[in-house]
Design an enzyme around this catalytic site. Structure first.
Site, PDB file in Angstrom:
ATOM      1  CB  CYS A  52      11.479 -35.441  28.411  1.00  0.00           C
ATOM      2  SG  CYS A  52       9.399 -34.883  27.828  1.00  0.00           S
ATOM      3  CB  CYS A  55      10.713 -37.526  24.757  1.00  0.00           C
ATOM      4  SG  CYS A  55      11.325 -35.466  24.710  1.00  0.00           S
ATOM      5  CG  HIS A 115      11.864 -31.387  25.140  1.00  0.00           C
ATOM      6  ND1 HIS A 115      11.011 -32.130  26.082  1.00  0.00           N
ATOM      7  CD2 HIS A 115      13.063 -30.863  26.285  1.00  0.00           C
ATOM      8  CE1 HIS A 115      11.551 -32.135  27.235  1.00  0.00           C
ATOM      9  NE2 HIS A 115      13.109 -30.851  27.151  1.00  0.00           N
ATOM     10  CG  ASN A 155      -1.685 -25.786  33.723  1.00  0.00           C
ATOM     11  OD1 ASN A 155      -3.141 -25.469  33.496  1.00  0.00           O
ATOM     12  ND2 ASN A 155      -1.947 -27.168  34.533  1.00  0.00           N
ATOM     13  CB  SER A 163       5.684 -30.730  36.252  1.00  0.00           C
ATOM     14  OG  SER A 163       4.846 -32.031  34.935  1.00  0.00           O
ATOM     15  CG  HIS A 166       7.830 -33.150  25.522  1.00  0.00           C
ATOM     16  ND1 HIS A 166       8.588 -33.238  25.232  1.00  0.00           N
ATOM     17  CD2 HIS A 166       6.435 -32.697  24.736  1.00  0.00           C
ATOM     18  CE1 HIS A 166       8.324 -34.588  23.814  1.00  0.00           C
ATOM     19  NE2 HIS A 166       6.868 -33.314  23.547  1.00  0.00           N
ATOM     20  CG  HIS A 168       2.636 -31.352  28.948  1.00  0.00           C
ATOM     21  ND1 HIS A 168       3.590 -31.092  28.803  1.00  0.00           N
ATOM     22  CD2 HIS A 168       1.745 -31.805  29.735  1.00  0.00           C
ATOM     23  CE1 HIS A 168       3.415 -30.319  30.237  1.00  0.00           C
ATOM     24  NE2 HIS A 168       2.106 -30.741  30.940  1.00  0.00           N
ATOM     25  CD  GLN A 170      -2.750 -32.207  33.030  1.00  0.00           C
ATOM     26  OE1 GLN A 170      -3.398 -32.911  33.587  1.00  0.00           O
ATOM     27  NE2 GLN A 170      -1.804 -31.228  33.711  1.00  0.00           N
TER      28      GLN A 170
HETATM   29  P1  H2U Z   1       1.424 -30.668  34.235  1.00  0.00           P
HETATM   30  O1  H2U Z   1       2.944 -30.205  34.357  1.00  0.00           O
HETATM   31  O2  H2U Z   1       0.927 -29.943  32.970  1.00  0.00           O
HETATM   32  O3  H2U Z   1       0.999 -30.905  35.153  1.00  0.00           O
HETATM   33  O4  H2U Z   1       1.577 -31.801  33.489  1.00  0.00           O
HETATM   34  C1  H2U Z   1       2.128 -33.670  33.464  1.00  0.00           C
HETATM   35  C2  H2U Z   1       1.455 -34.579  33.736  1.00  0.00           C
HETATM   36  O5  H2U Z   1       1.410 -35.835  33.271  1.00  0.00           O
HETATM   37  C3  H2U Z   1       0.989 -34.487  35.192  1.00  0.00           C
HETATM   38  O6  H2U Z   1      -0.796 -34.627  35.544  1.00  0.00           O
HETATM   39  C4  H2U Z   1       1.573 -36.783  34.591  1.00  0.00           C
HETATM   40  C5  H2U Z   1       0.976 -35.953  35.747  1.00  0.00           C
HETATM   41  O7  H2U Z   1       0.117 -36.595  36.474  1.00  0.00           O
HETATM   42  N1  H2U Z   1       2.387 -37.959  34.104  1.00  0.00           N
HETATM   43  C6  H2U Z   1       2.270 -39.277  34.321  1.00  0.00           C
HETATM   44  O8  H2U Z   1       1.382 -38.795  33.703  1.00  0.00           O
HETATM   45  N2  H2U Z   1       3.553 -40.020  33.712  1.00  0.00           N
HETATM   46  C7  H2U Z   1       4.748 -39.455  34.374  1.00  0.00           C
HETATM   47  O9  H2U Z   1       5.833 -40.231  34.163  1.00  0.00           O
HETATM   48  C8  H2U Z   1       4.975 -38.109  34.495  1.00  0.00           C
HETATM   49  C9  H2U Z   1       3.776 -37.066  34.927  1.00  0.00           C
END
Ligand code: H2U
Length: 348
Positions: A52, A55, A115, A155, A163, A166, A168, A170
């Site tokens: 992940c 993590c 996680h 989200n 995606s 874990h 999180h 934004q």
């Molecule tokens: P979402 O799954 O809620 O979209 O959030 C994941 C965010 O994490 C996404 O905006 C960022 C993606 O751009 N990300 C990173 O900044 N670094 C990474 O290594 C993978 C994902």
């Protein structure tokens, strides 16, 4: 003519925050369903996942390692939607081809090193740490000259395009007021100028009196299904005291905010006994250095699920072409959420 029944008769309701009408078709909640079923994830997640990218201590896609964090961890999004660099606005005389360069900073906030936990399964004290991080980010990003709005959001769930399970959220901060916020601000301002009071204070007082759409409350916050809700189980968290942004919360209010966040998300998980997907976000004073007495701190939860863990509402056809529409009435949804237990189903 029949007497009007808002659980039977089609009608339109007005959203005073956005200045938009929505269509309510309560009689339609009875229709059979043969459409798409979202697969429910049987989430059996480990406390730590070595693959992940969120993590603690793990490598992200750009080769940077996360801190070995123990509560909340914030980092600059490696794939930001906005950049800090300035670009000159192109010359354009036609009002039909308006274009404005936009600057901003995007961050990711990990709510917990675990996680396998989401907000409803976190301790209230851990949720308070998330709120503290939201405050710090609002101040840090908002104090920059070129940042006039800080959008904090989450989200949750693959169905919302998230995606990674874990926990999180934004933060997208930027120079302009985004459309939803600009509309909300214009309506809050108009109301404040006309009445000398916050629109949401007046709305909340009326809702507390009517009691039809209240889901839960504590000393400082109320969670309700707004009169004008679009999503089947949409809720709105409103502070009882009129203040504009998260940094203006007292310590007691912060604890109370963590309490309602926990309680509403537990109810959400309990509704279909699933990790309930949603998009949530805070609406508060822009960081443009102006006084904004019209703003009243609130948080929206927009969950997509309609009638089970696998059937979601689609915003298609009529919604795209005409206006937002819902079937189940806001009052029924509120009653369903109100009656749900505040003990997480996994703990039973
Ligand atoms: P979402 O799954 O809620 O979209 O959030 C994941 C965010 O994490 C996404 O905006 C960022 C993606 O751009 N990300 C990173 O900044 N670094 C990474 O290594 C993978 C994902």
């Amino acid at each position: 003519m029949e007497a009007f029944d808002n659980n039977e008769h089609p009608h339109r309701r007005f959203n005073p925050l956005l200045g938009e009408w929505i269509l309510v078709s309560p009689h339609r909640a009875k229709r059979p369903w043969q459409g798409q079923k979202e697969s429910t994830q049987a989430l059996n997640l480990p406390e730590y996942d070595p693959t992940c990218y969120l993590c603690a201590g793990n490598e992200r896609s750009n080769g940077v390692y996360n801190d070995k964090y123990t509560d909340v961890f914030v980092f600059d999004n490696d794939f930001p939607s906005l950049l800090q660099g300035e670009a000159e606005a192109p010359e354009e005389k036609s009002p039909l081809f308006q274009l404005k360069p936009e600057r901003g900073i995007n961050r990711v906030i990990c709510f917990s090193p675990r996680h396998d936990l989401t907000i409803p399964e976190m301790e209230v004290s851990a949720i308070e740490k998330v709120i503290q991080a939201w405050k710090d980010q609002y101040v840090d990003l908002g104090s920059r000259d070129f940042i006039n709005h800080v959008q904090i959001f989450e989200n949750k769930g693959a169905v919302m395009g998230c995606s990674n399970p874990h926990p999180h959220g934004q933060i997208w901060s930027q120079s302009s007021l985004p459309t939803q916020v600009e509309k909300t601000q214009a309506n809050l301002k108009k109301y404040f100028e006309e009445h000398g009071r916050s629109l949401l204070s007046d709305y909340l007082a009326e809702e507390l009196e009517r009691k039809e759409r209240i889901v839960l409350e504590n000393e400082h916050f109320v969670v309700l299904v707004p009169f004008w809700a679009i999503w089947p189980f949409e809720t709105l968290i409103i502070s009882k005291r009129h203040f504009g942004n998260i940094t203006q919360m007292t310590a007691e209010e912060t604890a109370a905010y963590a309490d309602v966040l926990k309680r509403i998300t537990v109810k959400y998980d309990n509704l279909f006994e699933t990790s309930f997907p949603y998009s949530s976000g805070i609406h508060q004073t822009p960081t443009d250095g102006q006084e904004h007495p019209e703003w009243h701190f609130h948080m929206h939860f927009y969950p997509p699920l309609l009638r089970s863990a696998s059937v979601k509402k689609f915003m298609v056809g009529y919604e795209m072409m005409a206006e937002a529409q819902r079937d189940i009435s806001a009052e029924k949804s509120a009653a369903m959420l109100r009656e749900l237990s505040e003990t997480h189903y996994k703990q039973k």
